[in-house]
Design a protein around this motif. Structure first.
Motif, short mmCIF file in Angstrom:
data_model
loop_
_atom_site.label_atom_id
_atom_site.label_comp_id
_atom_site.label_asym_id
_atom_site.label_seq_id
_atom_site.Cartn_x
_atom_site.Cartn_y
_atom_site.Cartn_z
N PRO A 1 0.82 -1.21 0.00
CA PRO A 1 0.00 0.00 0.00
C PRO A 1 0.86 1.27 0.00
O PRO A 1 1.41 1.66 1.04
CB PRO A 1 -0.82 -0.13 1.29
CG PRO A 1 0.06 -0.93 2.20
CD PRO A 1 0.84 -1.86 1.32
N HIS A 2 0.99 1.89 -1.15
CA HIS A 2 1.83 3.07 -1.30
C HIS A 2 1.22 3.94 -2.39
O HIS A 2 0.50 3.45 -3.25
CB HIS A 2 3.25 2.66 -1.66
CG HIS A 2 4.26 3.75 -1.55
ND1 HIS A 2 4.39 4.54 -0.43
CD2 HIS A 2 5.19 4.21 -2.43
CE1 HIS A 2 5.36 5.42 -0.62
NE2 HIS A 2 5.86 5.24 -1.82
N ASP A 3 1.51 5.25 -2.36
CA ASP A 3 0.92 6.16 -3.33
C ASP A 3 1.69 6.11 -4.66
O ASP A 3 2.29 7.08 -5.11
CB ASP A 3 0.85 7.58 -2.79
CG ASP A 3 2.18 8.10 -2.26
OD1 ASP A 3 3.19 7.36 -2.33
OD2 ASP A 3 2.22 9.25 -1.79
N HIS B 1 -1.13 5.10 2.78
CA HIS B 1 -0.38 4.81 1.56
C HIS B 1 0.93 5.59 1.53
O HIS B 1 1.43 5.97 0.47
CB HIS B 1 -1.23 5.13 0.32
CG HIS B 1 -2.35 4.18 0.13
ND1 HIS B 1 -3.56 4.30 0.79
CD2 HIS B 1 -2.45 3.04 -0.62
CE1 HIS B 1 -4.35 3.31 0.45
NE2 HIS B 1 -3.71 2.53 -0.40
#
Length: 261
Positions: free
Chosen positions: A119-121, A189
């Motif tokens: 979960p990361h931007d 995120h």
């Protein structure tokens, strides 16, 4: 024998090398081509002999040197479909460089690479589990806002886990960063905080993992000593002594000690 080499780690650039038997992979290329080649030279590796490059995601600290590196050494590049499209559209990979979407377990250099979402931007950020022919396993998860079930499954049972320990909460809140950036870093995120990292490593240790590497430490909002001590304290809480596992914080600007598995 399987060997794990953290070459560079942090917001200024990330790059890791794994070798096993006659195969090897590079994970990310977030520093200059020259720096990568020099670091590989220190461990007696010629880039042309690497079997592939795994890209976790498209942020500059993970792909900065990729365009020049793949021009000199057009190795296969593996990543999510969205990241590969990004790299192609912005010319971060040389036209002669083979690109492969990795969405399921894939053999690279005799190693089985299994991707899992983080979960990361990013357009589509991945972690990787690498299983080698000699029965060893390595889990790598960097740039993630929290521990998902996918991340936990990807790391559980590995002989070595490399996990982000990006920031100390108190240091982040007291930093000169603007509010929006603090929110981004600490968000779902964004990046993983020391205590969250330590809790996950303790859980992995209870399930048999004995080797740990902390990665992507913030230069402004963390210190290796704090990150390491946070893990040692969490392990002590569950009755695991410092002599029962190995732990290091990957260095920012130079290769860290190799780990043999």
């Amino acid at each position: 024998m399987t060997k794990f080499y953290p070459l560079f780690s942090g917001s200024s650039g990330n790059c890791t090398f794994v070798s096993s038997g006659g195969g090897s992979v590079l994970i990310d290329a977030g520093v200059s081509c020259r720096a990568i080649v020099d670091a590989l030279g220190q461990i007696n590796v010629h880039p042309k002999n690497i079997n592939g490059i795994l890209i976790t995601h498209e942020h500059i600290d993970h792909i900065k040197g990729l365009s020049v590196f793949t021009k000199r050494f057009p190795l296969p590049v593996y990543s999510s479909r969205e990241v590969l499209e990004y790299l192609q559209n912005r010319k971060y990979v040389h036209p002669d460089c083979p690109l492969y979407e990795i969405a399921s377990p894939t053999e690279v250099g005799g190693m089985l690479v299994t991707p899992f979402d983080t979960p990361h931007d990013s357009v589509h950020s991945l972690g990787f589990r690498i299983d080698t022919e000699d029965g060893r396993s390595i889990g790598i998860a960097t740039d993630l806002g929290y521990i998902t079930d996918q991340v936990r499954a990807g790391l559980t049972g590995c002989d070595l886990a490399m996990l982000e320990s990006n920031y100390d909460s108190a240091m982040l809140q007291c930093s000169a960063y603007p509010y929006y950036l603090k929110r981004r870093i600490s968000g779902r995120h964004g990046h993983l905080e020391n205590q969250e990292c330590a809790s996950q490593l303790a859980e992995l240790a209870q399930k048999g993992t004995k080797r740990f590497v902390l990665c992507h430490l913030s230069k402004e909002n963390n210190m290796p000593e704090i990150a390491l001590q946070t893990v040692y304290a969490k392990m002590a809480e569950i009755g695991i002594g410092a002599t029962e596992f190995s732990l290091q914080a990957a260095r920012r600007s130079e290769p860290s000690p190799a780990i043999a598995l």
